[in-house]
Design an enzyme around this catalytic site. Sequence first.
Site, short mmCIF file in Angstrom:
data_model
loop_
_atom_site.label_atom_id
_atom_site.label_comp_id
_atom_site.label_asym_id
_atom_site.label_seq_id
_atom_site.Cartn_x
_atom_site.Cartn_y
_atom_site.Cartn_z
N HIS A 109 0.84 -1.21 0.00
CA HIS A 109 0.00 0.00 0.00
C HIS A 109 0.87 1.25 0.00
O HIS A 109 1.29 1.71 1.06
CB HIS A 109 -0.97 0.00 1.19
CG HIS A 109 -1.87 -1.19 1.18
ND1 HIS A 109 -1.58 -2.34 1.89
CD2 HIS A 109 -3.02 -1.42 0.51
CE1 HIS A 109 -2.53 -3.23 1.65
NE2 HIS A 109 -3.42 -2.70 0.82
N LEU B 154 27.53 19.47 -19.19
CA LEU B 154 28.87 19.12 -18.68
C LEU B 154 29.51 17.96 -19.45
O LEU B 154 30.63 17.55 -19.12
CB LEU B 154 28.80 18.78 -17.18
CG LEU B 154 29.05 19.97 -16.25
CD1 LEU B 154 27.90 20.95 -16.30
CD2 LEU B 154 29.30 19.52 -14.83
N GLY C 232 30.92 14.57 -20.54
CA GLY C 232 31.38 13.43 -19.74
C GLY C 232 31.57 13.81 -18.29
O GLY C 232 31.29 13.00 -17.37
N GLU D 232 6.15 11.15 -1.19
CA GLU D 232 5.20 12.22 -0.83
C GLU D 232 4.11 12.35 -1.88
O GLU D 232 3.63 13.44 -2.16
CB GLU D 232 5.92 13.56 -0.69
CG GLU D 232 6.95 13.60 0.39
CD GLU D 232 6.37 13.88 1.75
OE1 GLU D 232 5.14 13.92 1.85
OE2 GLU D 232 7.16 14.02 2.69
#
Length: 392
Positions: free
Chosen positions: A143, A346, A348, A371
């Site tokens: 759940h 960026l 590699g 959440e």
Amino acid sequence: MRPDLFEAPDYYNLDDLLTEEHKMIRDAARAWVKRDVSPIIEQAAQDAKFPESIIPGLASIGAFGPYIPTEYGGAGLDQISYGLIMQEIERGDSGVRSTASVQSSLVMYPIWKYGTEEQKQKFLPKLASGEFMGSFGLTEPDHGSNPSGMVTRFKDAGDHVILNGAKLWISNSPFCDVAVVWAKDENDRIHGLIVERGMEGFTTPETHNKWSLRASATGELIFQDVKIPKSNILPGRSGLGAPLSCLDSARFGIAWGAIGAAMDCYDTALRYAKERIQFGKPIAAFQLQQKKLAEMITEITKAQLLAWRLGVLREEGKATSAQISMAKRNNVEMAINIAREARQILGGMGITGEYSIMRHMMNLESVITYEGTHDIHLLITGLDITGENAFS
Ligand code: TGC
Ligand code: FAD
């Protein structure tokens, strides 16, 4: 990891909307993250270990119970201050913000809102100082999105109750001193119980091998005939609305926190793009990279405005759960998209621990799930605007 050179973007002069006190609180949290979190967080994530040494620092910047009244050890601040503190902490790492969110909104908040005076006096000051650490048990193995189906139960046994069941995916569980646990009574009504470490039959095994939130400890809460004194039941509210109201507070903090992660990715990518030379010029001079950066700052600015307005509404007691859902959903998606784009800027280098981006990107995969998943928040908005329940 490289030195932390973070400079916060404020494209729409949003600082003008803040009070001097807001800025002071924000700047103190920012300085603490730079000094005490940035130098150690990459190694903590690589080692998959929550850095417990930062607990006193989190307490010192007011991250444990920012809006809890000072008489209970909280910082007694307003909602915007709470949001700004979460933003700065998540700029450092979502896992550290998780620890603060759980402690403040999911443990201190329900005790403050729904606890007896005795419970408040016993637990809140110690949680505010970090002497006690807390966890929040709602999710179960079967759940998650649908907590109303929970099977963790307690039975009346005179002056105490007997608790049986299990909770899964619980932040802070491996080291928590207390857990606010949601369980059904014999009439199927959900109540909050304060379970304390050391109670016989209560165990908290850690969940290993996560690729996300590696600097946050996640685990289970297992209850085998745990004897809980009735004085540890939160009497102020029962039913699913009680835990969901705590989630409202935590989701609000995440809506701000995600902006911090996004700002860090944007700032890192912008600096890198100005310095990295390819084809004889900085990659920031290429239109394709400018498009990425321009879209990032636009999305961050929109998210900042959403969070600020939500903070004002919440402070006035007017923010609805659906408005909080929208901000959580929008801002986390914004942050994860920015992390993915920033990583590409960026090249590699973006996949290494030299820079924070890949860590943020992996962390945000949890933030977009916990959440309330991205889907669940969309359905909450859908229900709010159409009046039609599409959950079940
Ligand atoms: P539903 O019938 O809609 O509602 C049941 C009762 O609750 C009331 N309610 C709320 N009350 C306060 N705040 C809210 N946000 C509320 N939402 C609903 C509602 O009025 C009703 O009250 P009453 O008096 O009529 O009984 O409940 P449902 O079973 O249909 O479920 C609705 C749904 C799917 C939105 C809800 O179950 C949900 O939000 N599911 C997502 C579960 C979730 O978010 N779990 C999070 C676990 S904690 C966690 O992830 C921590 S991560 C660590 C970190 O923060 O860093
Ligand atoms: P499920 O509910 O099984 O969902 C699986 C997929 O189905 C999702 O994509 C979901 O969006 C989708 N889905 C489900 N229902 C519907 C529907 N009606 N319509 C359309 N799609 C649907 N919980 C706590 O109680 N305390 C904690 O401290 C805590 N910390 C966490 C820390 C981490 C690192 C993680 C990953 C989770 C944590 N959680 C915690 C649990 C978290 O709240 C749940 O993972 C989340 O609510 C989703 O539940 P689930 O993982 O069981 O996914």
